[in-house]
Write an enzyme that holds these catalytic residues in place. Structure first.
Site, PDB file in Angstrom:
ATOM      1  N   LYS A 110     -13.533  -4.339  -5.208  1.00 15.25           N
ATOM      2  CA  LYS A 110     -14.466  -3.232  -5.409  1.00 15.25           C
ATOM      3  C   LYS A 110     -13.764  -2.060  -6.098  1.00 15.25           C
ATOM      4  CE  LYS A 110     -13.158  -0.108  -2.206  1.00 15.25           C
ATOM      5  NZ  LYS A 110     -13.305   1.318  -2.018  1.00 15.25           N
ATOM      6  N   LYS A 147       0.808  -1.212   0.000  1.00 11.66           N
ATOM      7  CA  LYS A 147       0.000   0.000   0.000  1.00 11.66           C
ATOM      8  C   LYS A 147       0.842   1.265   0.000  1.00 11.66           C
ATOM      9  CE  LYS A 147      -4.445  -1.492   1.807  1.00 11.66           C
ATOM     10  NZ  LYS A 147      -5.470  -1.285   2.834  1.00 11.66           N
ATOM     11  N   LYS A 165      -7.652 -10.448  -8.185  1.00 12.21           N
ATOM     12  CA  LYS A 165      -8.697 -10.695  -7.200  1.00 12.21           C
ATOM     13  C   LYS A 165      -9.955  -9.898  -7.533  1.00 12.21           C
ATOM     14  CE  LYS A 165      -8.555 -11.002  -2.335  1.00 12.21           C
ATOM     15  NZ  LYS A 165      -7.925 -10.813  -1.029  1.00 12.21           N
TER      16      LYS A 165
END
Ligand code: TRP
Length: 339
Positions: free
Chosen positions: A204, A115, A201
């Site tokens: 969203k 991240k 994956k």
């Protein structure tokens, strides 16, 4: 035994969240609360501020996630369902554990590395200490079992390391402060992939709506998305080995298996030799059948903000009460005066 787990209040829940995590939460709730054990499930809203975010969206997503969890089968009468922000003990314990967690341990966390990327100097401190808050989330309640996805295993190991070092440094063997939590990783369907790319994956944040099935999707949308899902021209193999090198086919088969409660081999013994012209409509029907009741409840619940807030209020009050003994023990073990 005590089950504790959290989920970030991102926007819409999708099939990947449902099969990867939520369904497992529901199963554990059904099994363990029947035996008199407690299940605590929470929205990790404090974790959500570790990345840039829009405050109004966070509030809306938190409520929407409660609606989704309840629609999926989390029963606020049996499980303790709450958001971290209403239980200050999470943030307090995080600070108390910060003296025990080591920089070196956090530096090794793959989620932090992913991240933060190249811009570590510009990443928030919260992103770096995120796993310490996660450790606090479970240690606070003396969790014994923590249902999580594969990607959270490393964070759970860190929680165990922190608990162990704290017990070592500040408690006696006879009276440890923290229980070492066990991660519970569901073997099947832990990783549902994008419908457009078998190597990514289901997420969203994928810009393409067609890449995932959202819990808000109605029957027509579900069928369209499945029919348009990326595949190859070959028929399905009759054995698992035949799915090697066919990630999109493998993904659809594993979704079918997870939804129907069948192994991949069982799905293939039914559909082996058949093409996607047969398999896709069958998968679409299965998804519609299983997701329709969830979808209906979700759409209804998300409109009732007062009811959602009442669920969180009640859950938070119970969580606050359960948190007190461990929090007090931790303060005292550290020599912090509480009078
Ligand atoms: N980090 C977890 C995730 O992104 C969410 C989470 C926060 C969590 N605190 C937790 C999961 C405690 C299990 C236990 O999925």
């Amino acid at each position: 035994m005590r089950i504790v787990s959290g989920i970030q209040p991102t926007g819409n829940l999708h099939l990947g969240n449902y099969l990867g995590a939520i369904r497992n939460w529901v199963r554990m709730q059904d099994e363990f609360t029947a035996q008199g054990h407690e299940c605590l499930y929470f929205l990790a809203d404090l974790h959500a501020i570790s990345m840039p975010h829009v405050p109004a969206d966070l509030a809306a997503n938190t409520r929407e996630m409660v609606a989704a969890l309840v629609a999926c089968g989390i029963d606020p009468e049996r499980s303790i369902l709450f958001n971290q922000a209403q239980v200050p003990a999470h943030a307090e314990l995080q600070w108390l554990l910060s003296g025990t967690a080591r920089m070196g341990w956090l530096n090794r966390m793959t989620q932090w590395k992913d991240k933060a990327g190249k811009n570590r100097e510009g990443a928030s401190i919260a992103l770096f200490t995120y796993p310490v808050l996660q450790a606090a989330d479970v240690l606070l309640y003396q969790a014994t079992h923590v249902p999580v996805g594969e990607d959270q295993k490393q964070h759970l190991e860190l929680a165990r390391d922190i608990a162990q070092k704290f017990n070592n440094d500040f408690a006696s063997d006879a009276e440890p402060v923290f229980t070492l939590p066990e991660p519970i990783i569901p073997p099947e369907a832990a990783r549902i992939m994008s419908l457009r790319d078998g190597a990514a994956k289901m997420s969203k944040s994928d810009p393409s709506d067609m890449s995932r099935i959202d819990l808000t999707d109605g029957a027509n949308t579900i069928m369209t998305k499945i029919k348009k899902a990326k595949t190859d021209p070959e028929p399905l193999p009759s054995e698992k080995a035949g799915l090697t090198g066919r990630p999109e086919a493998a993904n659809l088969v594993s979704i079918y298996g997870a939804m129907a409660g069948m192994s991949v081999d069982a799905v293939l013994s039914e559909f082996g030799g058949k093409g996607f012209g047969t398999f896709k409509p069958a998968l679409g029907e299965l998804l519609i059948d299983r997701l329709a009741p969830i979808n209906t409840r979700f759409i209804e619940l998300r409109q009732d903000q007062a009811a959602l807030d009442a669920i969180l209020r009640k859950g938070a009050a119970m969580a606050r009460a359960l948190a007190i003994p461990t929090l007090e023990k931790t303060y005292r073990a550290l020599g912090l005066v509480r009078d």
